[in-house]
Write a protein that holds these residues in place. Sequence first.
Motif, PDB file in Angstrom:
ATOM      1  N   ARG A 113      -8.265   4.633 -12.819  1.00 60.36           N
ATOM      2  CA  ARG A 113      -9.177   5.158 -11.803  1.00 60.36           C
ATOM      3  C   ARG A 113     -10.098   6.198 -12.413  1.00 60.36           C
ATOM      4  NH1 ARG A 113      -7.517   2.764  -7.205  1.00 60.36           N
ATOM      5  NH2 ARG A 113      -5.366   2.059  -7.277  1.00 60.36           N
TER       6      ARG A 113
ATOM      7  N   LYS B 227      -9.104  -2.067  -6.954  1.00 58.48           N
ATOM      8  CA  LYS B 227      -8.827  -0.777  -6.304  1.00 58.48           C
ATOM      9  C   LYS B 227      -7.486  -0.750  -5.610  1.00 58.48           C
ATOM     10  CE  LYS B 227     -12.342  -0.024  -3.392  1.00 58.48           C
ATOM     11  NZ  LYS B 227     -13.634   0.447  -2.885  1.00 58.48           N
TER      12      LYS B 227
ATOM     13  N   ASN C  17     -10.748   6.314  -4.490  1.00 51.76           N
ATOM     14  CA  ASN C  17     -10.028   5.772  -5.651  1.00 51.76           C
ATOM     15  C   ASN C  17     -10.745   4.658  -6.395  1.00 51.76           C
ATOM     16  OD1 ASN C  17      -9.823   3.958  -3.627  1.00 51.76           O
ATOM     17  ND2 ASN C  17      -7.589   4.024  -3.450  1.00 51.76           N
TER      18      ASN C  17
END
Length: 332
Positions: free
Chosen positions: A210, A200, A17
């Motif tokens: 993302r 993140k 991610n």
Amino acid sequence: MLDEKKVSFSGVQPSGNLTLGNYLGAIRNFPEFSEKYKCFYCVVDEHAVTVRQDPAELRRRTYETLAVYIACGLDPEKNTLYIQSHVPAHAELAWILDCYTMFGELSRMTQFKDKSAKHADNINAGLFTYPVLMAADILLYQSDVVPIGVDQKQHVELARNIADRFNQQFPGTFTVPEPVIPHTGSRIMSLQDPLKKMSKSDENENAVVRILDDRDAVIRKFRRAVTDSGSEIRASVDKPGITNLITIYSCVTGRSQADIEREFDGRGYGEFKQAVGEACADLLAPVQARYRELLADKAYLESVMKNGAGEAAYYARKTLSKVRRKIGFVNL
Ligand code: TRP
């Protein structure tokens, strides 16, 4: 040290991610970096198991992480891309370095303190010695530089101390690495709190774009981005929201701030947010297409893993056998 080029070592957690901030701030510059350095990119699955993992998910994420890096432009021909557990020398050197690391030093690591508070039911020895494995990663390749986020700086400092301590007893064993925190001129901030870095692990999905977000999600997140009072599209300290969007738009389009302010002069926030969202979605589309292609080709990803591990092992073996010899192990 190894070739004519200096060595750069990066460890990446197996999580798919990554954010637009990672992409614009670091990953996008990787191709340029490999011109200057001999680069190792290691997916650190051994570090990952210091906290509980779902096995199937860990395996999937290991492939995904490799795929996303290649999709972003990391060329496996020009960089050594591999999986940590495929090169047993990491764990072997970590054991030796454990014996050159003090309990007190590890107790002072802020990440250990944070993680043991977060995972109070599983404060295992691996979580405690995590930074020693990281030092082994770095020192095995005689790395000159270690590109990291600020949160990892203390760990690289520890790796330096371990290297120094070892070198004091056994001169000339390890290159003492320098941490480098990439300053690409642009810090990409959260879309919901522009005074915070885009992270993140933000719990608010609207705050983070993302790399693998689909087009609609990217545009929606920008449309919902927090902006400031007023209506002018102008970068300034009292307008952190709009400033962040201008920075992002500038990074993506390569155009200057002044140029962007001119184009959007007299137009509203809504229109600007839509433009930034579309530009980011356009930037990410080819990366995502390549990512999907790569993930569908496991055989290719495994061949990258194999080649990378073979190459890494070649360098790792040199350092490990030197260390073994110096400390008095019998090398056959
Ligand atoms: N600990 C790093 C992180 O969480 C990952 C990592 C493992 C690393 N080994 C490394 C980073 C060696 C740089 C060098 O981000």
